[in-house]
Design a protein around this motif. Structure first.
Motif, short mmCIF file in Angstrom:
data_model
loop_
_atom_site.label_atom_id
_atom_site.label_comp_id
_atom_site.label_asym_id
_atom_site.label_seq_id
_atom_site.Cartn_x
_atom_site.Cartn_y
_atom_site.Cartn_z
N GLY A 84 -6.00 6.57 55.80
CA GLY A 84 -5.57 7.11 57.09
C GLY A 84 -4.13 7.59 57.12
O GLY A 84 -3.71 8.21 58.08
N LYS A 85 -3.36 7.32 56.08
CA LYS A 85 -1.97 7.76 56.03
C LYS A 85 -1.90 9.20 55.52
O LYS A 85 -2.72 9.61 54.69
CB LYS A 85 -1.14 6.87 55.11
CG LYS A 85 -0.97 5.46 55.61
CD LYS A 85 -0.12 4.67 54.64
CE LYS A 85 0.04 3.22 55.11
NZ LYS A 85 0.78 2.42 54.13
N THR A 86 -0.92 9.95 56.01
CA THR A 86 -0.73 11.30 55.51
C THR A 86 0.09 11.25 54.23
O THR A 86 0.76 10.26 53.95
CB THR A 86 0.00 12.18 56.53
OG1 THR A 86 1.33 11.67 56.72
CG2 THR A 86 -0.73 12.25 57.86
N ASP B 153 -0.55 17.32 56.99
CA ASP B 153 -1.96 17.61 57.24
C ASP B 153 -2.89 16.91 56.26
O ASP B 153 -4.06 16.73 56.54
CB ASP B 153 -2.22 19.11 57.14
CG ASP B 153 -1.49 19.91 58.19
OD1 ASP B 153 -1.19 19.34 59.26
OD2 ASP B 153 -1.21 21.08 57.94
N CYS B 154 -2.39 16.55 55.09
CA CYS B 154 -3.21 15.96 54.03
C CYS B 154 -3.35 14.46 54.27
O CYS B 154 -2.36 13.73 54.27
CB CYS B 154 -2.55 16.23 52.68
SG CYS B 154 -3.50 15.62 51.30
N LYS C 250 2.90 8.54 53.16
CA LYS C 250 2.63 7.73 51.98
C LYS C 250 3.58 8.03 50.82
O LYS C 250 4.07 7.12 50.17
CB LYS C 250 1.20 7.94 51.53
CG LYS C 250 0.71 6.93 50.54
CD LYS C 250 -0.80 6.98 50.46
CE LYS C 250 -1.29 5.80 49.68
NZ LYS C 250 -2.56 5.31 50.11
N LEU C 251 3.86 9.28 50.57
CA LEU C 251 4.68 9.66 49.44
C LEU C 251 6.08 10.09 49.82
O LEU C 251 6.97 10.16 48.97
CB LEU C 251 4.02 10.81 48.66
CG LEU C 251 2.60 10.53 48.18
CD1 LEU C 251 2.00 11.77 47.56
CD2 LEU C 251 2.59 9.38 47.20
N GLY C 252 6.30 10.37 51.08
CA GLY C 252 7.59 10.86 51.53
C GLY C 252 8.73 9.86 51.42
O GLY C 252 9.90 10.23 51.40
#
Length: 84
Positions: free
Chosen positions: A41-43, A35-36, A47-49
């Protein structure tokens, strides 16, 4: 029907829970990584996953592990030693 909305950021929500002593409770809203959304535009999930962890290892060949500051310093020290 199209949804017409605006996104409000930087606001705090408080509720007065004891008027006699003017005690306020701050209310936090938690979100999931999906949701963040970042400015690009990436969640957060996208981005961090992709990063599975951080390592000091200089021999790891895993593409989902990030180098720690200690590992980067060790590599930098090796490069500096070669240039001298």
């Amino acid at each position: 029907m199209a949804l017409n909305e605006t996104i409000a950021t930087g606001r705090k929500f408080r509720e007065l829970i004891d008027e006699a002593v003017m005690l306020w409770e701050r209310i936090s809203f938690w979100c999931k990584a999906s949701d963040c959304e970042f400015d690009d535009g990436k969640t957060a999930e996208v981005k961090l996953g992709a990063i599975n962890g951080i390592t000091d290892s200089l021999t790891s060949d895993a593409s989902d592990i990030a180098a720690s500051a200690a590992a980067v310093k060790a590599l930098n020290d090796k490069i500096t030693a070669i240039r001298i």
